[in-house]
Scaffold this active site. Structure first.
Site, PDB file in Angstrom:
ATOM      1  N   ARG A  29       0.827  -1.202   0.000  1.00  0.00           N
ATOM      2  CA  ARG A  29       0.000   0.000   0.000  1.00  0.00           C
ATOM      3  C   ARG A  29       0.860   1.250   0.000  1.00  0.00           C
ATOM      4  O   ARG A  29       2.031   1.234   0.357  1.00  0.00           O
ATOM      5  CB  ARG A  29      -0.929   0.030   1.212  1.00  0.00           C
ATOM      6  CG  ARG A  29      -0.211   0.067   2.569  1.00  0.00           C
ATOM      7  CD  ARG A  29      -0.144   1.454   3.163  1.00  0.00           C
ATOM      8  NE  ARG A  29       0.519   1.477   4.454  1.00  0.00           N
ATOM      9  CZ  ARG A  29       1.767   1.851   4.645  1.00  0.00           C
ATOM     10  NH1 ARG A  29       2.524   2.194   3.638  1.00  0.00           N
ATOM     11  NH2 ARG A  29       2.304   1.872   5.860  1.00  0.00           N
ATOM     12  N   GLU A  35      -0.178  10.184   8.533  1.00  0.00           N
ATOM     13  CA  GLU A  35       1.010   9.403   8.905  1.00  0.00           C
ATOM     14  C   GLU A  35       1.180   9.382  10.415  1.00  0.00           C
ATOM     15  O   GLU A  35       1.075  10.415  11.077  1.00  0.00           O
ATOM     16  CB  GLU A  35       2.239  10.031   8.241  1.00  0.00           C
ATOM     17  CG  GLU A  35       3.182   9.033   7.657  1.00  0.00           C
ATOM     18  CD  GLU A  35       2.537   8.130   6.607  1.00  0.00           C
ATOM     19  OE1 GLU A  35       2.115   7.016   6.983  1.00  0.00           O
ATOM     20  OE2 GLU A  35       2.459   8.531   5.443  1.00  0.00           O
ATOM     21  N   HIS A  36       1.410   8.202  10.948  1.00  0.00           N
ATOM     22  CA  HIS A  36       1.564   8.007  12.401  1.00  0.00           C
ATOM     23  C   HIS A  36       0.305   8.438  13.153  1.00  0.00           C
ATOM     24  O   HIS A  36       0.391   8.896  14.290  1.00  0.00           O
ATOM     25  CB  HIS A  36       2.804   8.749  12.932  1.00  0.00           C
ATOM     26  CG  HIS A  36       4.089   8.152  12.414  1.00  0.00           C
ATOM     27  ND1 HIS A  36       4.715   7.092  13.028  1.00  0.00           N
ATOM     28  CD2 HIS A  36       4.832   8.452  11.326  1.00  0.00           C
ATOM     29  CE1 HIS A  36       5.820   6.779  12.347  1.00  0.00           C
ATOM     30  NE2 HIS A  36       5.896   7.586  11.307  1.00  0.00           N
ATOM     31  N   GLY A 130       8.524   1.383   3.295  1.00  0.00           N
ATOM     32  CA  GLY A 130       7.313   2.099   3.704  1.00  0.00           C
ATOM     33  C   GLY A 130       6.115   1.754   2.839  1.00  0.00           C
ATOM     34  O   GLY A 130       5.138   2.489   2.794  1.00  0.00           O
ATOM     35  N   SER A 133       5.442  -4.160   2.732  1.00  0.00           N
ATOM     36  CA  SER A 133       5.693  -5.535   2.302  1.00  0.00           C
ATOM     37  C   SER A 133       5.439  -6.485   3.475  1.00  0.00           C
ATOM     38  O   SER A 133       4.964  -7.605   3.289  1.00  0.00           O
ATOM     39  CB  SER A 133       7.125  -5.696   1.796  1.00  0.00           C
ATOM     40  OG  SER A 133       8.034  -5.416   2.828  1.00  0.00           O
ATOM     41  N   ASP A 177      -2.116  -1.013   7.549  1.00  0.00           N
ATOM     42  CA  ASP A 177      -1.550  -1.767   6.428  1.00  0.00           C
ATOM     43  C   ASP A 177      -2.344  -3.026   6.121  1.00  0.00           C
ATOM     44  O   ASP A 177      -2.647  -3.331   4.969  1.00  0.00           O
ATOM     45  CB  ASP A 177      -0.095  -2.144   6.741  1.00  0.00           C
ATOM     46  CG  ASP A 177       0.692  -0.966   7.280  1.00  0.00           C
ATOM     47  OD1 ASP A 177       0.253   0.169   7.060  1.00  0.00           O
ATOM     48  OD2 ASP A 177       1.728  -1.195   7.920  1.00  0.00           O
ATOM     49  N   LYS A 221      12.630  -2.518   9.771  1.00  0.00           N
ATOM     50  CA  LYS A 221      11.860  -2.690  10.995  1.00  0.00           C
ATOM     51  C   LYS A 221      12.660  -3.436  12.062  1.00  0.00           C
ATOM     52  O   LYS A 221      12.235  -3.582  13.185  1.00  0.00           O
ATOM     53  CB  LYS A 221      10.591  -3.492  10.701  1.00  0.00           C
ATOM     54  CG  LYS A 221       9.528  -2.722  10.001  1.00  0.00           C
ATOM     55  CD  LYS A 221       8.846  -1.772  10.954  1.00  0.00           C
ATOM     56  CE  LYS A 221       7.961  -0.795  10.237  1.00  0.00           C
ATOM     57  NZ  LYS A 221       7.279  -1.377   9.111  1.00  0.00           N
TER      58      LYS A 221
HETATM   59  P1  NG1 Z   1       5.279   1.192   7.309  1.00  0.00           P
HETATM   60  O1  NG1 Z   1       6.541   1.211   8.054  1.00  0.00           O
HETATM   61  O2  NG1 Z   1       5.214   2.218   6.304  1.00  0.00           O
HETATM   62  O3  NG1 Z   1       4.905  -0.143   6.823  1.00  0.00           O
HETATM   63  C1  NG1 Z   1       4.198   1.832   9.714  1.00  0.00           C
HETATM   64  C2  NG1 Z   1       3.104   1.112  10.481  1.00  0.00           C
HETATM   65  C3  NG1 Z   1       1.716   1.712  10.162  1.00  0.00           C
HETATM   66  C4  NG1 Z   1       1.719   3.217  10.379  1.00  0.00           C
HETATM   67  C5  NG1 Z   1       2.894   3.845   9.582  1.00  0.00           C
HETATM   68  C6  NG1 Z   1       3.049   5.327   9.821  1.00  0.00           C
HETATM   69  C7  NG1 Z   1       3.721  -1.241  10.879  1.00  0.00           C
HETATM   70  C8  NG1 Z   1       3.560  -2.630  10.417  1.00  0.00           C
HETATM   71  N1  NG1 Z   1       3.093  -0.309  10.144  1.00  0.00           N
HETATM   72  O4  NG1 Z   1       4.064   1.559   8.357  1.00  0.00           O
HETATM   73  O5  NG1 Z   1       0.733   1.088  10.961  1.00  0.00           O
HETATM   74  O6  NG1 Z   1       1.797   3.537  11.737  1.00  0.00           O
HETATM   75  O7  NG1 Z   1       4.138   3.240   9.931  1.00  0.00           O
HETATM   76  O8  NG1 Z   1       1.911   6.027   9.430  1.00  0.00           O
HETATM   77  O9  NG1 Z   1       4.373  -0.970  11.871  1.00  0.00           O
END
Ligand code: NG1
Length: 450
Positions: A29, A35-36, A130, A133, A177, A221
């Site tokens: 996605r 965001e956050h 981001g 995946s 996500d 991560k």
């Molecule tokens: P990313 O790192 O882009 O997959 C994470 C969090 C989301 C959201 C965004 C910031 C996980 C799996 N996903 O997404 O829920 O908080 O950061 O908006 O941690």
């Protein structure tokens, strides 16, 4: 991307004597704005994209799970579909597969004794970019494990469950996500609200497209980005506790707040400026130490650590040397929540320009108040704006990862060309091999493929 036929053949080679029972796909996605906000209980506005995880699978005769991946960076793994599950070392891709299995077993959607599966995974979502995946991997696995056991699950309930499950892997993520991978719609963005989870499709502006540009900086991560992400989660919890205490005193009634959205001005019958002022009075602009927070809340340091700094995987987020930046974090979350509301209104009116402005404001807030940008993301955003993007911003957690830019469709090629010349030609990371900048579109949600 490997096509379905080739993946079936590769499956037979990876698991000699087995035939794939089916194929399941789950999209990544891109988050357009918000965001956050998800873990703070405020809405987000992502869309599912054509980059996806595709899995060929077959049920096992017993409870063994055997997984392999076409990408040699992700070695074959085996584990039983039985609780308790012993995680692989941190950073191992199999932990995401295990998280989905564990979640479905723990919440008894699949009951013991469960059937395991053999699965061969392929995918074209750059990881740590981001673009989720990890959630696509968790969602695809959840669907495989359900199918192997002849079960189905309502997509909304499954999204909620898999969001909780992914937290076993160590980021205290929200639920955006998994929800958009399971509920996204072709041609639409998805407004997602939380606690309880609900979704609403939102039209996208005609004649415009979204270009994604991966910075080639891995927002991994399993390393520093994870620590920084979790620290933001903790800072928001602490800001919420202190602000709730102060607002209770100011308005003369007790306000219970689990997350920042519980302090939304409309819930407290306050004007936005008034709520912001009360919170500013409570938090001040200087960073806080845990000792100061404990004193203010009338708790011990241990109680603070146990109540606010503990994650679902049992670990504790360490106190940052420079202190907790609570006011800045509040400013981002509260203003971003308002931008999402406004963004949905602008999209409903078809006003691409106003939507683009909100994307730009969101980026500035992510950079200045939430401090999740980096020089590479700044370069990509500046480039996109120079090339006529109406809006450009980092997308996803930040700390590397990707940007998303809104452009008139007929300028997308020119923008991507400029990105190649100005940005990618100056870097030589191996990931540059997967097309790192591409025009995307909103696709349908995860499910079986013929
Ligand atoms: P990313 O790192 O882009 O997959 C994470 C969090 C989301 C959201 C965004 C910031 C996980 C799996 N996903 O997404 O829920 O908080 O950061 O908006 O941690």
């Amino acid at each position: 991307m490997t096509d379905a036929k080739a993946l079936r053949e590769a499956f037979e080679q990876a698991f000699p004597g087995e035939k794939a029972a089916g194929l399941i796909r789950a999209p990544g996605r891109v988050n357009l704005i918000g965001e956050h906000t998800d873990y703070n209980g405020y809405p987000v506005l992502p869309m599912a994209i054509e980059r996806e995880i595709l899995v060929a699978w077959a049920p096992a005769k017993d409870d063994s799970v055997r997984i392999a991946n076409l990408n040699p960076r992700f070695p074959a793994r085996t584990f039983p579909a039985r609780l308790p599950l012993e995680p692989f070392p941190q950073g191992d891709w199999a932990n995401y597969v295990q998280a989905a299995v564990r979640g479905l077993l723990e919440e008894r959607v699949v009951s013991a004794p469960a059937k395991g599966f053999q699965a061969l995974y392929s995918g074209n979502i750059p990881d740590s970019a981001g673009l989720s995946s990890s959630a696509a991997l968790v969602v695809a696995t959840g669907l495989v494990f359900l199918a192997a056991n002849g079960k189905t699950c309502d997509p909304l309930a499954l999204a909620d469950l898999l969001a909780r499950a992914e937290r076993y892997v160590g980021t205290e993520g929200g639920g955006m996500d998994q929800a958009v991978s399971l509920l996204g719609q072709p041609g639409k963005a998805l407004r997602i609200d939380f606690f309880p989870l609900r979704v609403k499709p939102v039209n996208l502006p005609e004649g415009y497209g979204f270009v994604i540009s991966y910075s080639l900086i891995r927002a991994s991560k399993s390393a520093e980005a994870r620590a920084q992400y979790n620290l933001r989660v903790v800072e928001c919890r602490l800001a919420c506790a202190l602000a709730a205490q102060a607002i209770s005193r100011t308005i003369g009634r007790s306000v219970t707040a689990e997350r920042l959205s519980d302090l939304a001005p409309e819930k407290l019958s306050l004007h936005a400026e008034e709520a912001d002022r009360f919170v500013h009075d409570a938090l001040g602009e200087n960073p806080w130490s845990s000792g100061e927070i404990a004193k203010k809340l009338g708790k011990s340091a241990k109680q603070i650590s146990d109540s606010y700094c503990r994650l679902q995987d049992g670990s504790t987020v360490p106190e940052p040397a420079s202190g907790y930046k609570l006011w800045k974090r509040y400013c981002h979350v509260a203003s971003e929540a308002r931008r999402v509301e406004q963004a949905v209104l602008e999209l409903e009116k078809g006003d691409a320009e106003a939507f683009g402005n909100l994307m730009n404001e969101s980026h500035a807030s992510c950079r200045d108040d939430y401090e999740v940008s980096c020089p590479e993301l700044e370069a990509l955003v500046a480039n996109a704006r120079e090339q006529g993007a109406l809006g450009a911003r980092l997308t996803g957690a930040g700390f590397g990862g990707a940007t998303v830019s809104l452009v008139p469709e007929d300028r997308a090629d020119q923008l991507m060309h400029a990105m190649r010349v100005e940005y990618y030609s100056r870097r030589s990371e191996p990931e540059a091999l997967i097309e790192p900048t591409f025009l995307t579109r909103a696709v349908r949600s995860a499910g079986a493929v013929d």
